[in-house]
Design a protein around this motif. Structure first.
Motif, PDB file in Angstrom:
ATOM      1  N   ASP A 180      -8.459 -15.214 -27.922  1.00  0.00           N
ATOM      2  CA  ASP A 180      -7.083 -14.866 -27.571  1.00  0.00           C
ATOM      3  C   ASP A 180      -6.478 -13.844 -28.536  1.00  0.00           C
TER       4      ASP A 180
ATOM      5  N   THR B  69      -4.917  -9.283 -26.048  1.00  0.00           N
ATOM      6  CA  THR B  69      -4.570  -9.500 -24.656  1.00  0.00           C
ATOM      7  C   THR B  69      -4.423  -8.166 -23.941  1.00  0.00           C
TER       8      THR B  69
ATOM      9  N   GLN C  60      -3.326  -8.237 -20.699  1.00  0.00           N
ATOM     10  CA  GLN C  60      -2.584  -8.652 -19.508  1.00  0.00           C
ATOM     11  C   GLN C  60      -1.796  -7.479 -18.944  1.00  0.00           C
TER      12      GLN C  60
ATOM     13  N   ALA D  41      -9.921 -11.029 -21.238  1.00  0.00           N
ATOM     14  CA  ALA D  41      -8.741 -10.702 -22.047  1.00  0.00           C
ATOM     15  C   ALA D  41      -7.509 -10.423 -21.191  1.00  0.00           C
ATOM     16  N   GLY D  42      -7.645 -10.545 -19.877  1.00  0.00           N
ATOM     17  CA  GLY D  42      -6.483 -10.426 -18.999  1.00  0.00           C
ATOM     18  C   GLY D  42      -6.407  -9.189 -18.148  1.00  0.00           C
TER      19      GLY D  42
END
Length: 263
Positions: free
Chosen positions: A4, A7, A9, A33-34
């Motif tokens: 994590d 990211t 995202q 990782a999104g």
């Protein structure tokens, strides 16, 4: 690196040569990782299988010969149409040809340099145009090699093209800075992909030694631990560049090689 720690995202990535090997590992890691990922490859069926395994709405497959201008332009346009943006390009597609210079044909020279270098130019140009249009910056990552910095015999077109990627990344870093577009190069050591596995018997035949000797005395002799780099190692390096938050890290190359070619 923790799972994590980075990211992606809301980011969209295009990875070339992504149906298998390093490219597939990179695609999986970016999704983890999104990111949403476009898997570009000559082998559309394999790319579609990988995309399906990553989940609906997360990944798409794109048929792309990275040496063909029209296919690159159409592929990038399809990614933007599907996902609405493009934030990350990983120019990964590659081939190898092992032969002494005095025996090397111009056709083989051009084939190898086209897949590594012409393709990097074509995908970069299309990706930069998309990134400039959306005005949110981006990250362009080239899959170089330790051979971006070192040389091995019988690999002239590969070594020349991999060296050239570092120069291209530096130019893109300069030109892209005003738009927040970074460019960097990941330089793996020997990874046991099909590309490298095919080289082992070729080297053994040429050198008159066993395949085990090729692994230990040729491919891995300059590492600190006699280990191959893994596709996961390379994917983590790509993620590091993709997720870096500013132009502080651009125009750089990172060697991932168990100590072969320390900089």
């Amino acid at each position: 690196m923790q799972p994590d720690a980075v990211t992606l995202q809301g980011r969209v990535a295009l990875v070339t040569g992504a149906a298998s090997g390093i490219g597939a590992a990179v695609a999986r890691r970016l999704v983890a990782a999104g990111a949403q990922v476009a898997i570009a490859d000559l082998d559309l069926a394999q790319a579609e299988r990988l995309a399906a395994s990553l989940g609906s709405g997360v990944a798409i497959a794109v048929a792309m010969d990275v040496t063909e201008e029209a296919q690159v332009e159409a592929g990038v346009a399809a990614v933007v149409q599907q996902f609405g943006r493009l934030d990350i390009l990983v120019s990964n597609a590659g081939v190898q040809h092992v032969q002494p210079i005095v025996e090397l044909s111009l056709a083989d020279w051009r084939r190898v340099t086209a897949i590594h270098l012409d393709a990097a130019f074509l995908t970069t140009r299309a990706a930069m145009r998309a990134m400039q249009t959306q005005g949110a910056g981006g990250s362009i990552i080239y899959m170089g090699s330790v051979h971006s910095k070192e040389a091995s015999p019988y690999k002239a077109p590969y070594v020349a093209a991999k060296h050239a990627l570092i120069g291209l990344a530096k130019v893109v870093a300069r030109e892209g800075a005003v738009d927040g577009i970074r460019a960097n190069v990941v330089c793996p050591g020997f990874v046991l992909t099909p590309l490298v596995q095919r080289q082992i018997p070729e080297h053994a035949a040429r050198l008159g030694i066993s395949e085990d000797a090729v692994r230990s005395q040729v491919l891995l002799k300059d590492t600190v631990d006699g280990e191959f780099t893994t596709v996961e190692d390379v994917a983590e390096a790509v993620l590091f560049f993709a997720g870096f938050g500013s132009n502080a890290l651009t125009g750089q190359s990172l060697v991932v090689s168990h100590g072969w070619s320390m900089q």
